[in-house]
Design an enzyme around this catalytic site. Sequence first.
Site, PDB file in Angstrom:
ATOM      1  N   LYS A   1       0.876  -1.110   0.263  1.00  0.00           N
ATOM      2  CA  LYS A   1      -0.178  -0.113   0.120  1.00  0.00           C
ATOM      3  C   LYS A   1       0.964   1.301   0.056  1.00  0.00           C
ATOM      4  O   LYS A   1       0.597   2.253  -0.867  1.00  0.00           O
ATOM      5  CB  LYS A   1      -1.052   0.010   1.225  1.00  0.00           C
ATOM      6  CG  LYS A   1      -1.672  -1.238   1.420  1.00  0.00           C
ATOM      7  CD  LYS A   1      -2.651  -1.089   2.671  1.00  0.00           C
ATOM      8  CE  LYS A   1      -1.859  -1.222   3.959  1.00  0.00           C
ATOM      9  NZ  LYS A   1      -1.059  -2.247   4.345  1.00  0.00           N
TER      10      LYS A   1
ATOM     11  N   ARG B   1      -9.219   1.231   9.368  1.00  0.00           N
ATOM     12  CA  ARG B   1      -8.934  -0.026   9.782  1.00  0.00           C
ATOM     13  C   ARG B   1      -9.873  -0.918  10.603  1.00  0.00           C
ATOM     14  O   ARG B   1      -9.798  -1.997  10.989  1.00  0.00           O
ATOM     15  CB  ARG B   1      -7.396  -0.132  10.425  1.00  0.00           C
ATOM     16  CG  ARG B   1      -6.341  -0.064   9.788  1.00  0.00           C
ATOM     17  CD  ARG B   1      -5.112   0.028  10.707  1.00  0.00           C
ATOM     18  NE  ARG B   1      -4.157  -0.711  10.293  1.00  0.00           N
ATOM     19  CZ  ARG B   1      -2.921  -0.311   9.605  1.00  0.00           C
ATOM     20  NH1 ARG B   1      -3.018   0.746   9.040  1.00  0.00           N
ATOM     21  NH2 ARG B   1      -1.979  -1.195   9.540  1.00  0.00           N
TER      22      ARG B   1
ATOM     23  N   ARG C   1      12.084  -5.350   4.611  1.00  0.00           N
ATOM     24  CA  ARG C   1      11.655  -3.972   4.414  1.00  0.00           C
ATOM     25  C   ARG C   1      12.607  -3.009   5.133  1.00  0.00           C
ATOM     26  O   ARG C   1      12.984  -3.284   6.225  1.00  0.00           O
ATOM     27  CB  ARG C   1      10.398  -3.421   4.755  1.00  0.00           C
ATOM     28  CG  ARG C   1       9.914  -2.077   4.852  1.00  0.00           C
ATOM     29  CD  ARG C   1       8.579  -1.640   4.749  1.00  0.00           C
ATOM     30  NE  ARG C   1       7.873  -2.157   6.117  1.00  0.00           N
ATOM     31  CZ  ARG C   1       6.715  -1.956   6.155  1.00  0.00           C
ATOM     32  NH1 ARG C   1       5.637  -1.616   5.340  1.00  0.00           N
ATOM     33  NH2 ARG C   1       6.012  -2.530   7.302  1.00  0.00           N
TER      34      ARG C   1
ATOM     35  N   ARG D   1      11.793  -1.141  10.851  1.00  0.00           N
ATOM     36  CA  ARG D   1      10.796  -0.472  11.761  1.00  0.00           C
ATOM     37  C   ARG D   1      10.496  -1.671  12.713  1.00  0.00           C
ATOM     38  O   ARG D   1      11.043  -2.990  12.765  1.00  0.00           O
ATOM     39  CB  ARG D   1       9.245  -0.602  10.946  1.00  0.00           C
ATOM     40  CG  ARG D   1       9.082   0.510  10.504  1.00  0.00           C
ATOM     41  CD  ARG D   1       7.885   0.788   9.515  1.00  0.00           C
ATOM     42  NE  ARG D   1       6.756  -0.029   9.815  1.00  0.00           N
ATOM     43  CZ  ARG D   1       5.588  -0.120   9.314  1.00  0.00           C
ATOM     44  NH1 ARG D   1       5.318   0.591   8.151  1.00  0.00           N
ATOM     45  NH2 ARG D   1       4.638  -0.533   9.678  1.00  0.00           N
TER      46      ARG D   1
ATOM     47  N   ARG E   1       0.040  -8.463  13.578  1.00  0.00           N
ATOM     48  CA  ARG E   1      -0.572  -7.447  12.799  1.00  0.00           C
ATOM     49  C   ARG E   1      -1.264  -8.357  11.668  1.00  0.00           C
ATOM     50  O   ARG E   1      -2.305  -7.591  11.338  1.00  0.00           O
ATOM     51  CB  ARG E   1       0.869  -6.705  12.013  1.00  0.00           C
ATOM     52  CG  ARG E   1       1.479  -5.597  12.956  1.00  0.00           C
ATOM     53  CD  ARG E   1       2.609  -5.163  12.503  1.00  0.00           C
ATOM     54  NE  ARG E   1       2.452  -4.581  11.225  1.00  0.00           N
ATOM     55  CZ  ARG E   1       3.857  -4.360  10.322  1.00  0.00           C
ATOM     56  NH1 ARG E   1       4.926  -4.671  10.684  1.00  0.00           N
ATOM     57  NH2 ARG E   1       3.490  -3.624   9.232  1.00  0.00           N
TER      58      ARG E   1
HETATM   59  P1  AP5 Z   1       4.900  -1.307   1.653  1.00  0.00           P
HETATM   60  O1  AP5 Z   1       4.267  -0.732   0.419  1.00  0.00           O
HETATM   61  O2  AP5 Z   1       5.572  -0.649   2.825  1.00  0.00           O
HETATM   62  O3  AP5 Z   1       3.625  -2.148   2.412  1.00  0.00           O
HETATM   63  P2  AP5 Z   1       2.316  -1.824   3.062  1.00  0.00           P
HETATM   64  O4  AP5 Z   1       1.165  -2.349   2.494  1.00  0.00           O
HETATM   65  O5  AP5 Z   1       2.286  -0.219   3.147  1.00  0.00           O
HETATM   66  O6  AP5 Z   1       2.828  -2.437   4.592  1.00  0.00           O
HETATM   67  P3  AP5 Z   1       2.851  -1.861   5.864  1.00  0.00           P
HETATM   68  O7  AP5 Z   1       3.535  -2.699   6.902  1.00  0.00           O
HETATM   69  O8  AP5 Z   1       3.424  -0.478   6.081  1.00  0.00           O
HETATM   70  O9  AP5 Z   1       1.457  -1.878   6.372  1.00  0.00           O
HETATM   71  P4  AP5 Z   1       0.863  -1.802   7.727  1.00  0.00           P
HETATM   72  O10 AP5 Z   1      -0.453  -1.269   7.415  1.00  0.00           O
HETATM   73  O11 AP5 Z   1       1.229  -2.746   8.598  1.00  0.00           O
HETATM   74  O12 AP5 Z   1       1.421  -0.242   8.284  1.00  0.00           O
HETATM   75  P5  AP5 Z   1       1.263   1.042   8.898  1.00  0.00           P
HETATM   76  O13 AP5 Z   1       2.335   1.797   8.807  1.00  0.00           O
HETATM   77  O14 AP5 Z   1      -0.141   1.416   8.014  1.00  0.00           O
HETATM   78  O15 AP5 Z   1       5.646  -2.791   1.262  1.00  0.00           O
HETATM   79  C1  AP5 Z   1       6.380  -3.729   2.227  1.00  0.00           C
HETATM   80  C2  AP5 Z   1       7.357  -4.239   1.529  1.00  0.00           C
HETATM   81  O16 AP5 Z   1       7.289  -5.022   0.266  1.00  0.00           O
HETATM   82  C3  AP5 Z   1       8.643  -2.980   1.326  1.00  0.00           C
HETATM   83  O17 AP5 Z   1      10.071  -3.517   1.479  1.00  0.00           O
HETATM   84  C4  AP5 Z   1       8.398  -3.011  -0.292  1.00  0.00           C
HETATM   85  O18 AP5 Z   1       9.692  -2.464  -0.841  1.00  0.00           O
HETATM   86  C5  AP5 Z   1       8.015  -4.281  -0.798  1.00  0.00           C
HETATM   87  N1  AP5 Z   1       7.262  -4.421  -1.973  1.00  0.00           N
HETATM   88  C6  AP5 Z   1       6.212  -3.503  -2.022  1.00  0.00           C
HETATM   89  N2  AP5 Z   1       5.525  -3.744  -3.255  1.00  0.00           N
HETATM   90  C7  AP5 Z   1       6.328  -4.748  -3.627  1.00  0.00           C
HETATM   91  C8  AP5 Z   1       5.930  -5.491  -4.955  1.00  0.00           C
HETATM   92  N3  AP5 Z   1       5.026  -5.253  -5.857  1.00  0.00           N
HETATM   93  N4  AP5 Z   1       6.743  -6.649  -5.100  1.00  0.00           N
HETATM   94  C9  AP5 Z   1       7.809  -6.925  -4.123  1.00  0.00           C
HETATM   95  N5  AP5 Z   1       8.004  -6.167  -3.391  1.00  0.00           N
HETATM   96  C10 AP5 Z   1       7.138  -5.069  -2.956  1.00  0.00           C
HETATM   97  O19 AP5 Z   1       0.833   0.834  10.296  1.00  0.00           O
HETATM   98  C11 AP5 Z   1       1.740   0.373  11.476  1.00  0.00           C
HETATM   99  C12 AP5 Z   1       0.867   0.409  12.806  1.00  0.00           C
HETATM  100  O20 AP5 Z   1       0.382   1.937  13.086  1.00  0.00           O
HETATM  101  C13 AP5 Z   1      -0.225  -0.460  12.634  1.00  0.00           C
HETATM  102  O21 AP5 Z   1       0.308  -1.722  13.219  1.00  0.00           O
HETATM  103  C14 AP5 Z   1      -0.965   0.273  14.012  1.00  0.00           C
HETATM  104  O22 AP5 Z   1      -0.416  -0.162  15.199  1.00  0.00           O
HETATM  105  C15 AP5 Z   1      -0.734   1.749  13.657  1.00  0.00           C
HETATM  106  N6  AP5 Z   1      -1.838   2.165  12.892  1.00  0.00           N
HETATM  107  C16 AP5 Z   1      -1.496   2.796  11.694  1.00  0.00           C
HETATM  108  N7  AP5 Z   1      -2.929   2.996  10.921  1.00  0.00           N
HETATM  109  C17 AP5 Z   1      -3.722   2.836  12.077  1.00  0.00           C
HETATM  110  C18 AP5 Z   1      -5.353   2.892  12.147  1.00  0.00           C
HETATM  111  N8  AP5 Z   1      -5.985   3.355  10.982  1.00  0.00           N
HETATM  112  N9  AP5 Z   1      -5.946   2.505  13.309  1.00  0.00           N
HETATM  113  C19 AP5 Z   1      -5.273   2.050  14.109  1.00  0.00           C
HETATM  114  N10 AP5 Z   1      -3.838   1.801  14.306  1.00  0.00           N
HETATM  115  C20 AP5 Z   1      -3.077   2.288  13.097  1.00  0.00           C
END
Ligand code: AP5
Length: 216
Positions: free
Chosen positions: A14, A89, A123, A156, A167
């Site tokens: 994402k 979420r 990552r 991270r 997660r």
């Molecule tokens: P990446 O693009 O970073 O993946 P992502 O889907 O963004 O994954 P996240 O781990 O960031 O999502 P998340 O939802 O857990 O984290 P967030 O920061 O929102 O890609 C991942 C890896 O794959 C990278 O290395 C990339 O290079 C690689 N990649 C990407 N595309 C690829 C492809 N096509 N082919 C091969 N490799 C590829 O949330 C973190 C924490 O914050 C949560 O756990 C929670 O505690 C809190 N939080 C955030 N938002 C909320 C909310 N709305 N409500 C409550 N808590 C929240």
Amino acid sequence: MHRLIFLGPPGAGKGTQATILAREMGLAHLSTGDLLRAAVAAGTPLGVEADRYMRAGQLVPDRLVLGILEERVGETDTAAGFILDGFPRTVPQATALERIAPATRVISFEIPESRLVERLTQRRVCSTCGTPYNLSTNPPARPGVCDRDGAPLAHRSDDQPEPVRTRLKVYWEKTAPLLDYYAGRGLLLRVDADAPVDAVGRRIRAALAERPTEGL
Ligand code: AP5
């Protein structure tokens, strides 16, 4: 105008796609994960409270997330539209968003779970601008350094095996029900995200072109 939600499990890509497509499409990129990490780094009261949930891989309580999201959506750069990355979420977050700024389309990133752990543990993210890299599939040009601003890359704390397992579990329990929620509203576009970065971007653009939002 596009007000897009990128919905999918952790590691689905994402953030990677939102970073690229927001720039290409002239949209603001709103990542609640990045906003929360900035609050943690700044040591604000919200950041201190959010930190323990994030480290454990749990969701931060809705009341905290809704406050920062509403404030961010009110900033001027969202006037031409935005991509929400990591929000909503939970169903209460989704119903609150309908009041704040209703989404025009929801992109569901579809990918087998076996791929996610590998993507997350490999990552690295820019410590300044948050650009994501992957040591095996998307490495930076110079090891350990962001291509965009030259800042050091970080691992991270929630990309360790135990929080990653939590997660994923939390995603299926709390967030996956939003797929039916948005399908029922006719907003959901399913995209196969198990492909190279460029191909996934093309699929998202094609899905949006097939179901334009004019008139919404
Ligand atoms: P990446 O693009 O970073 O993946 P992502 O889907 O963004 O994954 P996240 O781990 O960031 O999502 P998340 O939802 O857990 O984290 P967030 O920061 O929102 O890609 C991942 C890896 O794959 C990278 O290395 C990339 O290079 C690689 N990649 C990407 N595309 C690829 C492809 N096509 N082919 C091969 N490799 C590829 O949330 C973190 C924490 O914050 C949560 O756990 C929670 O505690 C809190 N939080 C955030 N938002 C909320 C909310 N709305 N409500 C409550 N808590 C929240």
